[in-house]
Write a protein that holds these residues in place. Structure first.
Motif, PDB file in Angstrom:
ATOM      1  N   ILE A   6     -42.086  31.309  66.314  1.00 56.26           N
ATOM      2  CA  ILE A   6     -42.831  31.180  67.596  1.00 56.26           C
ATOM      3  C   ILE A   6     -42.102  31.018  68.577  1.00 56.26           C
ATOM      4  CG2 ILE A   6     -44.729  29.729  68.311  1.00 56.26           C
ATOM      5  CD1 ILE A   6     -45.616  31.678  66.345  1.00 56.26           C
ATOM      6  N   VAL A   7     -41.192  30.109  68.611  1.00 54.66           N
ATOM      7  CA  VAL A   7     -40.410  29.668  69.786  1.00 54.66           C
ATOM      8  C   VAL A   7     -39.761  31.014  70.391  1.00 54.66           C
ATOM      9  CG1 VAL A   7     -38.386  28.638  70.693  1.00 54.66           C
ATOM     10  CG2 VAL A   7     -39.872  27.251  69.323  1.00 54.66           C
ATOM     11  N   ILE A   8     -38.943  31.649  69.608  1.00 54.11           N
ATOM     12  CA  ILE A   8     -38.292  32.846  70.074  1.00 54.11           C
ATOM     13  C   ILE A   8     -39.142  34.104  70.479  1.00 54.11           C
ATOM     14  CG2 ILE A   8     -38.097  34.345  67.913  1.00 54.11           C
ATOM     15  CD1 ILE A   8     -35.381  33.804  70.662  1.00 54.11           C
ATOM     16  N   VAL A   9     -40.363  33.936  69.984  1.00 51.47           N
ATOM     17  CA  VAL A   9     -41.409  34.992  70.332  1.00 51.47           C
ATOM     18  C   VAL A   9     -41.770  34.460  71.811  1.00 51.47           C
ATOM     19  CG1 VAL A   9     -43.893  35.900  70.163  1.00 51.47           C
ATOM     20  CG2 VAL A   9     -42.155  35.979  68.293  1.00 51.47           C
ATOM     21  N   ALA A  10     -41.908  33.204  72.003  1.00 46.84           N
ATOM     22  CA  ALA A  10     -42.521  32.597  73.227  1.00 46.84           C
ATOM     23  C   ALA A  10     -41.594  33.028  74.410  1.00 46.84           C
ATOM     24  CB  ALA A  10     -42.800  31.258  73.118  1.00 46.84           C
ATOM     25  N   MET A  52     -40.438  26.082  82.416  1.00 51.08           N
ATOM     26  CA  MET A  52     -40.868  27.208  82.155  1.00 51.08           C
ATOM     27  C   MET A  52     -42.315  27.408  82.102  1.00 51.08           C
ATOM     28  SD  MET A  52     -38.443  28.051  79.069  1.00 51.08           S
ATOM     29  CE  MET A  52     -39.210  29.737  78.796  1.00 51.08           C
ATOM     30  N   ALA A  53     -43.226  26.371  81.628  1.00 49.15           N
ATOM     31  CA  ALA A  53     -44.521  26.374  81.576  1.00 49.15           C
ATOM     32  C   ALA A  53     -45.109  26.218  83.188  1.00 49.15           C
ATOM     33  CB  ALA A  53     -45.330  25.335  80.839  1.00 49.15           C
ATOM     34  N   LEU A  54     -44.375  25.232  83.970  1.00 48.50           N
ATOM     35  CA  LEU A  54     -44.976  25.512  85.568  1.00 48.50           C
ATOM     36  C   LEU A  54     -44.585  26.763  86.116  1.00 48.50           C
ATOM     37  CD1 LEU A  54     -45.976  23.683  87.701  1.00 48.50           C
ATOM     38  CD2 LEU A  54     -43.579  23.028  88.144  1.00 48.50           C
ATOM     39  N   ALA A  55     -43.710  27.349  85.705  1.00 43.74           N
ATOM     40  CA  ALA A  55     -43.176  28.718  86.326  1.00 43.74           C
ATOM     41  C   ALA A  55     -44.115  29.656  86.006  1.00 43.74           C
ATOM     42  CB  ALA A  55     -41.672  28.954  86.029  1.00 43.74           C
ATOM     43  N   LEU A  56     -44.544  29.808  84.737  1.00 42.58           N
ATOM     44  CA  LEU A  56     -45.513  30.811  84.215  1.00 42.58           C
ATOM     45  C   LEU A  56     -46.656  30.813  84.979  1.00 42.58           C
ATOM     46  CD1 LEU A  56     -44.289  30.684  80.641  1.00 42.58           C
ATOM     47  CD2 LEU A  56     -44.344  32.956  81.814  1.00 42.58           C
ATOM     48  N   LEU A  57     -47.221  29.359  84.874  1.00 42.24           N
ATOM     49  CA  LEU A  57     -48.654  29.042  85.339  1.00 42.24           C
ATOM     50  C   LEU A  57     -48.693  29.352  86.838  1.00 42.24           C
ATOM     51  CD1 LEU A  57     -51.409  27.745  84.923  1.00 42.24           C
ATOM     52  CD2 LEU A  57     -50.266  25.535  85.304  1.00 42.24           C
ATOM     53  N   SER A  58     -47.718  28.893  87.767  1.00 37.26           N
ATOM     54  CA  SER A  58     -47.928  28.969  88.938  1.00 37.26           C
ATOM     55  C   SER A  58     -47.849  30.558  89.565  1.00 37.26           C
ATOM     56  CB  SER A  58     -46.417  28.049  89.953  1.00 37.26           C
ATOM     57  OG  SER A  58     -45.518  28.665  89.260  1.00 37.26           O
ATOM     58  N   THR A  59     -46.888  31.246  88.865  1.00 38.54           N
ATOM     59  CA  THR A  59     -46.629  32.731  89.146  1.00 38.54           C
ATOM     60  C   THR A  59     -47.921  33.292  88.735  1.00 38.54           C
ATOM     61  OG1 THR A  59     -44.233  32.816  88.467  1.00 38.54           O
ATOM     62  CG2 THR A  59     -45.393  34.843  88.103  1.00 38.54           C
ATOM     63  N   GLY A  60     -48.551  33.152  87.541  1.00 41.93           N
ATOM     64  CA  GLY A  60     -50.032  33.949  87.441  1.00 41.93           C
ATOM     65  C   GLY A  60     -51.007  33.223  88.250  1.00 41.93           C
ATOM     66  N   MET A  98     -35.086  29.278  80.786  1.00 44.83           N
ATOM     67  CA  MET A  98     -35.132  30.014  79.592  1.00 44.83           C
ATOM     68  C   MET A  98     -33.621  30.202  78.862  1.00 44.83           C
ATOM     69  SD  MET A  98     -35.936  34.172  79.607  1.00 44.83           S
ATOM     70  CE  MET A  98     -34.360  34.454  80.225  1.00 44.83           C
ATOM     71  N   ILE A  99     -32.739  30.293  79.717  1.00 41.36           N
ATOM     72  CA  ILE A  99     -31.189  30.451  78.756  1.00 41.36           C
ATOM     73  C   ILE A  99     -31.159  29.193  78.052  1.00 41.36           C
ATOM     74  CG2 ILE A  99     -28.857  30.438  79.447  1.00 41.36           C
ATOM     75  CD1 ILE A  99     -30.504  33.061  79.971  1.00 41.36           C
ATOM     76  N   THR A 100     -31.360  28.094  78.612  1.00 42.12           N
ATOM     77  CA  THR A 100     -31.047  26.667  78.068  1.00 42.12           C
ATOM     78  C   THR A 100     -31.960  26.728  76.937  1.00 42.12           C
ATOM     79  OG1 THR A 100     -30.612  25.706  80.131  1.00 42.12           O
ATOM     80  CG2 THR A 100     -31.261  24.147  78.420  1.00 42.12           C
ATOM     81  N   ALA A 101     -33.358  27.065  76.949  1.00 42.11           N
ATOM     82  CA  ALA A 101     -34.180  26.684  75.630  1.00 42.11           C
ATOM     83  C   ALA A 101     -33.484  27.834  74.608  1.00 42.11           C
ATOM     84  CB  ALA A 101     -35.489  27.324  75.997  1.00 42.11           C
ATOM     85  N   THR A 102     -32.927  28.838  74.913  1.00 44.76           N
ATOM     86  CA  THR A 102     -32.527  29.826  74.032  1.00 44.76           C
ATOM     87  C   THR A 102     -31.256  29.363  73.270  1.00 44.76           C
ATOM     88  OG1 THR A 102     -33.463  31.891  75.238  1.00 44.76           O
ATOM     89  CG2 THR A 102     -31.745  32.206  73.674  1.00 44.76           C
ATOM     90  N   ARG A 103     -30.335  28.634  74.287  1.00 50.12           N
ATOM     91  CA  ARG A 103     -29.080  28.209  73.617  1.00 50.12           C
ATOM     92  C   ARG A 103     -29.642  27.046  72.684  1.00 50.12           C
ATOM     93  NH1 ARG A 103     -24.305  26.870  77.568  1.00 50.12           N
ATOM     94  NH2 ARG A 103     -23.494  26.507  75.435  1.00 50.12           N
ATOM     95  N   GLN A 108     -38.834  21.241  70.481  1.00 51.57           N
ATOM     96  CA  GLN A 108     -37.320  21.082  70.990  1.00 51.57           C
ATOM     97  C   GLN A 108     -36.947  20.039  71.877  1.00 51.57           C
ATOM     98  OE1 GLN A 108     -36.137  25.956  70.591  1.00 51.57           O
ATOM     99  NE2 GLN A 108     -36.128  24.799  72.223  1.00 51.57           N
ATOM    100  N   GLU A 109     -37.978  19.234  72.426  1.00 53.81           N
ATOM    101  CA  GLU A 109     -37.941  18.474  73.377  1.00 53.81           C
ATOM    102  C   GLU A 109     -36.720  17.360  73.051  1.00 53.81           C
ATOM    103  OE1 GLU A 109     -41.220  17.887  76.621  1.00 53.81           O
ATOM    104  OE2 GLU A 109     -41.673  16.815  74.870  1.00 53.81           O
ATOM    105  N   ASN A 110     -36.958  16.958  71.871  1.00 50.92           N
ATOM    106  CA  ASN A 110     -36.058  15.828  71.363  1.00 50.92           C
ATOM    107  C   ASN A 110     -34.493  16.410  71.248  1.00 50.92           C
ATOM    108  OD1 ASN A 110     -37.761  13.952  71.047  1.00 50.92           O
ATOM    109  ND2 ASN A 110     -38.373  14.398  69.135  1.00 50.92           N
TER     110      ASN A 110
END
Length: 381
Positions: A8-12, A76-84, A118-123, A192-194
């Motif tokens: 689910i994470v990588i799909v998101a 990422m959530a803030l970026a997506l929400l504000s962009t939309g 996004m790069i950090t989350a992928t790593r 992933q937050e922890n």
């Protein structure tokens, strides 16, 4: 995390990493419809993207700093929400001045808040020894998302009549998708937050002023920067495929949209394939060959007669050019390793290379618009 949660994470990440760019880059598929709906000249269309590109350049370095210090889920959530949300206003077809403000905002929301996060989350998502695979999934998944969403929304655009109303509905759909993905990212990345906090609190070797100066002395860094700038300029050329087919070959607007969507479908195939092939023949050799292909194909565009008999050769040339461009996008950052850039300077080098290499975002759309206004229709292309 279990396998399902990781999936689910990588799909998101893949979906959000593609969709968030669709609003500012709407012109890639809907160039002519945007001109008709907003009443813009080619120069004004170019100015919108130049403003977006300029603000993006400003956001690269501080965006990396923010990604190291705040939760990627929040960013990422803030970026997506504000962009939309801003996209919802964009669908009302506001004035040119407001559209400039909107594109400037998108430049910051995407590069300042989203890109490095996004790069950090992928790593963080990747297991030990699977970094390459993780970023391969990310790039391929982004390409598939662009192709699927572009196809679906393209069909809706044609079904609604390929007019101004249809374009506003497409903008609304992309905006709503960004907002929906904000919630998907918010909930899927929670586990992933922890891990992120542990990584942020760990002792890391940070780039110093001395490291930056050492990077600037490396000729390989400047060569890679030039390669990426050239490849990205070619990528900007591909943004004109749809209006080129419409203006120079008198194809319908619907056919222009189909060409734009079809080009996007080539992205995942080219990226995946170039990765495997370049590992066999060498990254720099593959990059050289791909750039030479672009020299030839863009030259062919320049001399190709604009007649109905040349439509098929034009389409073949579009396919070859798009494949070469997307293949380059998949491997040009791999030149860091082949160029012998020290591992502990990778982030600093990548940041500098991105800031300079992606400068075509600033000047290429404006330059293209000026040329097309000075030399209308086929001659301009």
């Amino acid at each position: 995390m279990n396998t399902f949660s990781r999936a689910i994470v990588i799909v998101a990440l893949c979906m959000s990493g593609a969709i968030i760019f669709m609003l500012p880059f709407l012109r890639e598929i809907y160039y002519i419809p945007m001109q008709t709906a907003f009443g813009y000249t080619n120069t004004e269309m170019g100015m919108l993207m130049s403003v977006f590109g300029a603000m993006s350049m400003i956001g690269y370095f501080p965006g990396g700093w923010l990604a190291d210090r705040f939760s990627t889920r929040y960013m990422m959530a803030l970026a997506l929400l504000s962009t939309g949300l801003v996209g919802l206003y964009f669908s009302t077809l506001p004035s040119f001045a407001m559209c400039l403000v909107i594109h400037a905002f998108w430049g910051l929301s995407i590069t300042l808040l989203f890109w490095s996060s996004m790069i950090t989350a992928t790593r963080n998502w990747a297991r030990e020894g699977e970094q390459g695979r993780a970023f391969g999934f990310l790039e391929g998944g982004r390409g598939i998302t662009e192709a699927v969403s572009g196809s679906i929304f393209g069909v809706i655009f044609v079904w609604l009549g390929s007019n101004d109303f249809a374009l506003t509905q497409v903008i609304l759909l992309f905006s709503a998708t960004n907002i929906s993905l904000a919630f998907l990212v918010w909930f899927s990345l929670k586990n992933q937050e922890n891990a992120e906090r542990e990584k942020q609190n760990s002792v890391k070797q940070r780039a110093t002023l001395k490291d930056i100066l050492e990077i600037l002395k490396l000729p390989e860094v400047w060569l890679i920067t030039i390669v990426i700038m050239a490849a990205y300029s070619g990528y900007w050329g591909s943004y004109y495929f749809a209006p080129y087919a419409t203006s120079a070959f008198s194809l319908s607007v619907g056919m222009g949209v189909a060409i734009g969507v079809g080009k996007v479908w080539l992205n995942p195939f080219a990226a995946f394939t170039s990765g495997f092939v370049s590992d066999k023949v060498g990254i720099s050799r593959a990059v050289f060959c791909l750039l030479m292909i672009l020299v030839v194909t863009f030259f062919i565009f320049g001399i190709l007669p604009h007649s109905p008999n040349m439509i098929i050769p034009m389409l073949i040339n579009v396919v070859i050019t798009a494949l070469a461009i997307f293949a380059l996008r998949g491997i040009y950052f791999a030149l860091l390793e082949e160029g012998g850039i020290p591992a502990h300077m990778t982030g600093t080098a990548a940041g500098f290379i991105s800031a300079i290499g992606f400068l075509p975002d600033v000047y290429m759309p404006y330059l293209g618009g000026v040329i097309l206004d000075a030399y209308p229709e086929a001659i301009g292309y």
